[in-house]
Scaffold this active site. Sequence first.
Site, PDB file in Angstrom:
ATOM      1  CB  SER A 145      68.907  29.195  84.823  1.00  0.00           C
ATOM      2  OG  SER A 145      69.342  29.820  86.331  1.00  0.00           O
ATOM      3  CG  HIS A 205      72.692  25.506  84.542  1.00  0.00           C
ATOM      4  ND1 HIS A 205      74.233  25.594  84.621  1.00  0.00           N
ATOM      5  CD2 HIS A 205      72.562  26.116  85.932  1.00  0.00           C
ATOM      6  CE1 HIS A 205      74.572  26.272  85.750  1.00  0.00           C
ATOM      7  NE2 HIS A 205      73.610  26.786  86.355  1.00  0.00           N
ATOM      8  CG  HIS A 239      64.922  31.891  83.233  1.00  0.00           C
ATOM      9  ND1 HIS A 239      66.128  31.553  82.493  1.00  0.00           N
ATOM     10  CD2 HIS A 239      65.525  32.367  84.271  1.00  0.00           C
ATOM     11  CE1 HIS A 239      67.337  31.843  83.134  1.00  0.00           C
ATOM     12  NE2 HIS A 239      66.795  32.256  84.281  1.00  0.00           N
ATOM     13  CB  CYS A 256      69.965  33.937  83.404  1.00  0.00           C
ATOM     14  SG  CYS A 256      69.837  33.326  84.718  1.00  0.00           S
ATOM     15  CB  CYS A 313      66.088  35.801  86.547  1.00  0.00           C
ATOM     16  SG  CYS A 313      67.011  34.290  87.178  1.00  0.00           S
TER      17      CYS A 313
HETATM   18 ZN    ZN Z   1      68.050  33.196  85.638  1.00  0.00          ZN
END
Ligand code: ZN
Length: 366
Positions: A42, A45, A61, A40, A168
């Site tokens: 995120s 990042h 996550h 993902c 997610c």
């Molecule tokens: Zn995510």
Amino acid sequence: MKIKAAVLTEPGKPFAIEQVELDPPRAGEVLVKMAAVGVCHSDWHLVTGATKHPMPVVPGHEGAGIVEALGEGVDDLAVGDHIVLNWAPACGRCFYCVRDKPNLCETYTKAIWAGTMLDGTTRLRWSGQPLYSYCGLAALAERTVVPRQSCVKIRGDVKLEAAALVGCAVATGVGAAIHTAHVRPGDSVVVLGCGGVGLSIIQGARLAGAAKIMAVDTQWEKIWVARHFGADSVTMWTDDLLAIVRHHTDGRGADHVLEAIGAAGVQERALELARPGGTITLAGLAPMGTATNFPSALVTRQEKTIKGSYYGSVNPMRDFPMLIDLYRGGRLNLDDMITRRYSLEQVNEAYRDMVEGKLARGVIVL
Ligand SMILES: [Zn+2]
Ligand SMILES: [Zn+2]
């Protein structure tokens, strides 16, 4: 115990696969044997530095696994239970939880963003130093210890690699359509971005009974995949986008525009695609500091609504099992969202493929 985990020591570095030390679960915690983890943005990042986080950190996550041991006082899970990890654990008692907004729970925010357990300490160590858990989950590892509140028990008869996505992308996308935007039967919907979240928005809009779903992306491969997931029409991101959307909506614009990228330019474009009285839902998680300019005079005069959707406005304890049921019943297609599977050792390749736009979703299978 010693486990293998993906470790990020500082932004800009690749993930390293390391042997690290995992302590047993303390009171209120759960040891989970990870089965699958979705790739993902995120996590990415952390690598770009857009998300500030204590380092070194174990990312990951969007995961599913099997309960292997329970800390003291955990009496509502059993060893062997299948669980999906929730990256926004909720207390059930705070201002937001009692108003049915557990995705905004304010009780655990500090610990989760500090990368620790809820008591402020870490269960992971590396070379004698604390090793932090992204979102309190550290899912990109063979095993992890997480707070009980981060575990959502699911039925035991579905594939965990599909269940992982619910943690997610699927919650974020389906939730954005049904909970945040409240898409209703007959509505017209434009979806900007056809990655994991965008495809989930399309599926959510379909479940809600949308009459017209228009999918937009910059890559042909992605918009053709969008058709497979229920988009009625697909369009490349072009200067003519407004004319195309109007062509499909009797000249007015769409009832709903949902944005799944998290980029200011895309969000600004979303506003003009919505009809007067329409709703723009921002579901893509923009890096902190992102600022978007909206023509406020038009927002007022045309009564357009701009909504933020965090984690799809879901209640994970309620909605993850519901999404898994929809998958099991053939109404939600998770299998085809998985473009490619990787081993933990291939983690850098997986994120590179994601950044290059090659994946609807990549999954690390443990
Ligand atoms: Zn995510
Ligand atoms: Zn709460």
